[in-house]
Structure formats: structure tokens, C-alpha cells
Enzyme design. Structure first.
Site: not given
Length: 219
Positions: A10, A83
Site C-alpha cells: 500500500h 498486516e
């Protein structure tokens, strides 16, 4: 069966910019991150994915959307691409972790893939949940999958797909914001899984040298 997997990290968030640990916290892209996602999208779309799956955290979805628009594909979301769960460290800076848990930061940054922050996940756990997504995509008939995710997950998943020993998972440096990894399957490879590394930490700025603190997995 998949022949190519593209792993896109990202774009930048305010927490990246201030070296704050994000983990599962849903921190959106900042202005710079949105610009990074738009700039990277044409190059990633040119890799011709036929399926796009994103972490369900907003910073990943916001990064996936410009690519999806160019590729004419929907963005599927999957929480298994989140994550690393950082437990008690989420929301803290690196220095706050070092001060609050003497010695544990060094263990986490070592090659011990089974170490987990207090209340969090290990690299092995993250890789194990992420690889399930790849296995399921194998059954869909897709050829090129784009997975939009996070630095720690990309590091662990790459090592897992290449069948590296768990004590060598840290052989890779971190992946920079809006940079990507490409793996492909080959008939002849040293990896029992059949995956071979094509490119790592690729992006508009080409190769990025290690050392940036924002590349720390989980930040």
C-alpha cells in the site's frame, strides 16, 4: 493454476510518515499515499492481472482501486491479507517499543520467524494465513493474481512461496510504499513449491536501497 503472483504494498499513511506501528489498525492513505497509488497504477495494471485481491484495511483497498479501474476488474477483499497483528505495539513508535520492551524489538527484527510481539502474530503465522489465499486462487483458473497488502505480509509470503527455511525469512529487505514483488511458477526451480522470484521491491523509482525506516515490516 496461478502462474504469476504480484504483491503490491500500500501507499504511504500518516503513521508510516511518523514511524508509528500500524498492524491491524485501519489507517487510511495520506495525500502522498494517494498520489503514489495513482502513479503506480499504470505500471501495475500493465502486468495484466486477471484477479485483484486486497487486504480489507483501507490503506490497501485505496491502493488497489486505481489499478482495478485501469484493469477493468473488481477489488475482492480478504482479511487474511492484513498486516501482521502487532498486539500491544500497535499505535506506538519504534522508540516507544524499544523503551517499553527492552530486547524484544531486536528479537522481532532478527531471523526468528516464530517470535511474536506481545499479543501479536509471528512471521510464520502471517505467512500461513496469507498463503491460503494463493492456494484458493490456484483453484479459480486465474493466471495472474494481484494481491494488495502490507510490508510484513509481503515479506513473509514471499519467503513462504519460495520455500525458504523459517530461519531465513528475513533475507529480504522491506518493500517500500507502492512498490511490488513478482513471482512466477517454473517447471524447474529449487523451490519445492515451484515459485521463482522475478522481481523484488520494484517500482517507479526502480530499485530502492534498504535503510528507510518506513520499510520496517508492520510499520
Amino acid at each position: 493454476m496461478l502462474q504469476h503472483v504480484i504483491l503490491l504494498r500500500h501507499g504511504e499513511t500518516d503513521w508510516n510518515a511518523t514511524l508509528r506501528m500500524q498492524g491491524h489498525q485501519d489507517v487510511p492513505l495520506n495525500e502522498s499515499g494517494l498520489a503514489q497509488a495513482q502513479a503506480a497504477a499504470p505500471s501495475v495494471a500493465a502486468l495484466q492481472p486477471d484477479v485483484i485481491v486486497s487486504s480489507d484495511l483501507s490503506r490497501a483497498v485505496q491502493t488497489a482501486e486505481p489499478v482495478a479501474a485501469l484493469a477493468g476488474l473488481p477489488v475482492q477483499v480478504d482479511p487474511r491479507l492484513r498486516e501482521t497483528l502487532l498486539g500491544e505495539w500497535e499505535g506506538l513508535t519504534r522508540d516507544e517499543v524499544i523503551d517499553g520492551w527492552p530486547g524484544l524489538w531486536e528479537q522481532w527484527r532478527s531471523s526468528n520467524a516464530e517470535f511474536a510481539p506481545p499479543g501479536g502474530e509471528s512471521r510464520m503465522q502471517v505467512a500461513s494465513r496469507a498463503v491460503q489465499v494463493v492456494h484458493e486462487l490456484d483453484e479459480t483458473g486465474a493466471d495472474r493474481a494481484l494481491l494488495v497488502a502490507h510490508g510484513g505480509l509481503i515479506l513473509g509470503l514471499t519467503a513462504h512461496l519460495l520455500d525458504l527455511p523459517k530461519d531465513q525469512m528475513e533475507v529480504f529487505t522491506g518493500v517500500s510504499n507502492c512498490h511490488w514483488v513478482v513471482l512466477h511458477r517454473a517447471e524447474t526451480t529449487v523451490s519445492r513449491s515451484g515459485w521463482r522470484l522475478h522481481s523484488y521491491n520494484a517500482g517507479l523509482s526502480s530499485v530502492v536501497l534498504p535503510g528507510g525506516e518506513d520499510e520496517v515490516a508492520g510499520v
